[in-house]
Write an enzyme that holds these catalytic residues in place. Structure first.
Site, PDB file in Angstrom:
ATOM      1  N   GLU A 268      73.968  53.659  22.453  1.00 32.00           N
ATOM      2  CA  GLU A 268      73.037  54.784  22.623  1.00 32.00           C
ATOM      3  C   GLU A 268      73.403  55.590  23.866  1.00 32.00           C
ATOM      4  OE1 GLU A 268      68.996  53.379  22.409  1.00 32.00           O
ATOM      5  OE2 GLU A 268      69.273  52.645  20.371  1.00 32.00           O
ATOM      6  N   HIS A 287      65.928  57.137  19.598  1.00 33.00           N
ATOM      7  CA  HIS A 287      65.124  56.033  20.154  1.00 33.00           C
ATOM      8  C   HIS A 287      63.733  56.524  20.579  1.00 33.00           C
ATOM      9  CE1 HIS A 287      65.678  51.809  22.053  1.00 33.00           C
ATOM     10  NE2 HIS A 287      64.385  52.036  21.835  1.00 33.00           N
TER      11      HIS A 287
HETATM   12  C1  MLT Z   1      60.949  48.866  23.420  1.00 34.56           C
HETATM   13  O1  MLT Z   1      61.736  47.935  23.397  1.00 34.56           O
HETATM   14  O2  MLT Z   1      59.856  48.776  23.965  1.00 34.56           O
HETATM   15  C2  MLT Z   1      61.298  50.164  22.762  1.00 34.56           C
HETATM   16  O3  MLT Z   1      62.532  50.126  22.151  1.00 34.56           O
HETATM   17  C3  MLT Z   1      61.104  51.348  23.650  1.00 34.56           C
HETATM   18  C4  MLT Z   1      62.080  51.534  24.732  1.00 34.56           C
HETATM   19  O4  MLT Z   1      63.035  50.814  24.872  1.00 34.56           O
HETATM   20  O5  MLT Z   1      61.905  52.424  25.548  1.00 34.56           O
END
Ligand code: MLT
Length: 311
Positions: A268, A287
């Site tokens: 990412e 994401h």
């Molecule tokens: C999480 O693991 O809480 C989500 O993927 C959100 C994020 O990583 O910001």
């Protein structure tokens, strides 16, 4: 409290909290009442290590990766607060060895991630992004963008934790029949628990809601994607790396899968030659599962409270 401004004192000044990803102002305000906050979203490399060496606490989201090498610089660090669920971006073993506590916020994102899953499922079923793009190019093609209903379809949920369970309830309210696979759950009021292969063979929509760890990395490989029903859809709002992205792209190109929606990627942001960026019938978001005003605020407040409690 003995530090400046009544903060958490160490005798040699206030406790220092490094925040290296974007954090909601509500959490920052809480931290600033008790500690000195070094707020530098996007910090990485040498500068990150330099800042980490003077920090008593580190707060991150998914943007910061904390490796064993980084932790070697963290001489004062006592706690890493993960403002979210997944802790796959922290080397937990190295943190434990260094005596650094890692805390996460397991339930602040549940509704947002579940709603984003439904949004992607509907976007796939009704071709919303493609139809929108075509209309803006001057098109008016009601036939090419004919969709499918969710009602009466089978949804297969892989990972029936908080988010998977919420998706099950929402999907049931759309009239979907819900199958689920989760080695840690044996019964559920809305979902029938089944083996993974059966879920893949029977589901019209498959959605992934498990964490990324040694057991789930590559869980859906080429074999599993091939097992999925012809004309079915896959949604991943969990983590890249659980599903083989190249296998998904090939399956889309071969006309086997009808569509794929991904909010998460093995790298990412995905590089320009990422297989899903070039594949047909995909809906891709950066994401955003937890990116709502409500979830961001909840996460920031809870992580700030936890980190201050540890300090
Ligand atoms: C999480 O693991 O809480 C989500 O993927 C959100 C994020 O990583 O910001």
């Amino acid at each position: 409290p003995a530090g400046r401004g009544g903060g958490l004192g160490r005798g040699d000044g206030e406790m220092k909290v490094l925040v290296s990803d974007r954090l909601h102002e509500a959490g920052l305000a809480l931290l600033r009442r008790e500690a000195e906050v070094d707020y530098r979203p996007g910090l990485h490399g040498e500068e990150f290590r330099r800042a980490l060496s003077g920090a008593d606490a580190l707060i991150i989201r998914s943007g910061t990766r904390v490796t064993a090498e980084d932790l070697a610089f963290a001489r004062r660090l006592r706690v890493i607060g993960r403002a979210g669920v997944g802790v796959n971006n922290v080397d937990l073993e190295a943190a434990t060895e260094a005596g650094v506590l890692v805390v996460n916020v397991p339930d602040a994102n549940t509704i947002s991630a579940a709603e984003h899953t439904l949004a992607l499922m509907l976007a796939l079923a009704r071709n919303i992004p493609a139809a929108d793009a075509d209309l803006r190019r001057g098109g008016w093609d009601r036939r090419a963008f004919t969709g499918v209903e969710l009602r009466g379809k089978i949804l297969g949920i892989i990972g029936l934790g908080r988010i998977g369970g919420t998706v099950a309830r929402l999907a049931a309210s759309f009239g979907m029949k819900v199958l689920a696979h989760d080695p840690y759950v044996s019964s559920h009021p809305t979902a029938e628990l089944v083996e993974l292969d059966r879920l893949l063979k029977e589901a019209d929509f498959v959605t992934v809601h498990c964490p990324l760890n040694a057991q789930t990395r590559g869980l859906l490989g080429r074999r599993e994607v091939a097992l999925m029903k012809r004309g079915s859809y896959l949604i991943n709002v969990a983590r890249g790396g659980i599903v083989d992205e190249a296998a998904l792209a090939e399956s889309l190109r071969a006309g086997h899968l009808a569509g794929v929606a991904a909010d998460v990627f093995s790298t990412e942001p995905p590089p320009p030659d990422h297989p899903l960026l070039r594949a047909p019938r995909t809906v891709l978001t950066p994401h955003l599962g937890a990116s709502t005003e409500e979830a961001l605020r909840r996460n920031a407040v809870v992580v700030a409270e936890q980190v201050l409690a540890v300090l």
